[in-house]
Design an enzyme around this catalytic site. Sequence first.
Site, short mmCIF file in Angstrom:
data_model
loop_
_atom_site.label_atom_id
_atom_site.label_comp_id
_atom_site.label_asym_id
_atom_site.label_seq_id
_atom_site.Cartn_x
_atom_site.Cartn_y
_atom_site.Cartn_z
N ASP A 67 0.24 -1.17 -0.17
CA ASP A 67 -0.13 0.42 -0.69
C ASP A 67 1.03 1.06 -0.05
O ASP A 67 1.94 1.29 0.25
CB ASP A 67 -0.86 -0.30 1.59
N ASN A 136 -7.24 -4.28 14.93
CA ASN A 136 -8.51 -4.88 14.73
C ASN A 136 -8.69 -5.48 13.33
O ASN A 136 -9.76 -5.76 13.20
CB ASN A 136 -9.07 -3.16 14.31
N HIS A 138 -6.95 -5.66 10.30
CA HIS A 138 -6.67 -5.20 9.09
C HIS A 138 -5.66 -5.73 8.33
O HIS A 138 -4.07 -6.31 9.34
CB HIS A 138 -6.54 -3.61 9.15
N GLU A 143 -9.37 -2.59 5.85
CA GLU A 143 -9.93 -2.49 7.36
C GLU A 143 -11.71 -3.07 7.76
O GLU A 143 -11.87 -3.97 6.41
CB GLU A 143 -10.52 -0.96 7.69
P1 PGA Z 1 2.46 -2.56 12.80
O1 PGA Z 1 1.43 -2.19 12.17
O2 PGA Z 1 3.56 -3.84 12.82
O3 PGA Z 1 3.13 -0.94 12.67
O4 PGA Z 1 1.82 -3.07 14.55
C1 PGA Z 1 0.86 -3.69 11.46
C2 PGA Z 1 -0.50 -2.89 10.56
O5 PGA Z 1 -0.88 -2.39 10.84
O6 PGA Z 1 -0.45 -3.48 9.24
#
Ligand code: PGA
Length: 247
Positions: A67, A136, A138, A143
Amino acid sequence: MKLIKATDYKDMSKKAASIFAAQITLKPNCVLGLATGSTPLGTYAQLINWYNDGDLDFSQVKTVNLDEYVGLDGNNNQSYRYFMNDKLFNHVNIDKANTNVPNGKATDKQAECDRYEALIKALGGIDVQLLGIGNNGHIGFNEPNKYFDKGTHEVNLTESTITANARFFATMDEVPKTAISMGVQTIMQAKKIVLIANGPAKADIIYETCFGPITPDVPASALQLHPDVTVIVDEEAYATVAKKLGK
Ligand code: PGA
């Protein structure tokens, strides 16, 4: 789905990096799907170490990232292109022309999404995709939703993401409000998937992802339907699995 319990962040990173190193060894011109965020930093650091030791050659490797923020170009230090250059590409012998991140500055967003999806197909698909996971559930910028997002698409960022990012920008206008992300379907088409997670905040979502119902409320739960997924977590992220399953 294979769930591997690592002892700590370093062990998790090393185990994940070893899968990517094996892929590069087996197929030097492989297509790696890469992720940003704090979780993959140790994996990239380990790959750089092995490159410096002369054990890995990235000269033919191709990459596609999950992304990118809309509106940011690669020189902006908040962009995911900048992150990838800074955390991995600048430190190994990869040809930058072989590294791909969605173009956040594209004027026609839909055309950019279509181009990115077609590019992945033209490369022959993703050999191994690395994923972090949000608290959550995602994956990428997919999301919780009423349905699983399909191909690469433009995503409206949540208020909490926009607010959290605001501190990195001089004005509110500069803060990205949308992003371009591979969809759940794009991710599911990768031949192999490695999801990594560490820390207590990820414990419940790791249980839901691996053992909960398959639902777009937990986008990562779709991975249960994929034939080759390896989830690597540290002991803290394994805690809810240990508690609920008694192992
Ligand atoms: P993080 O983020 O590795 O900073 O915990 C993971 C994500 O949101 O995909």
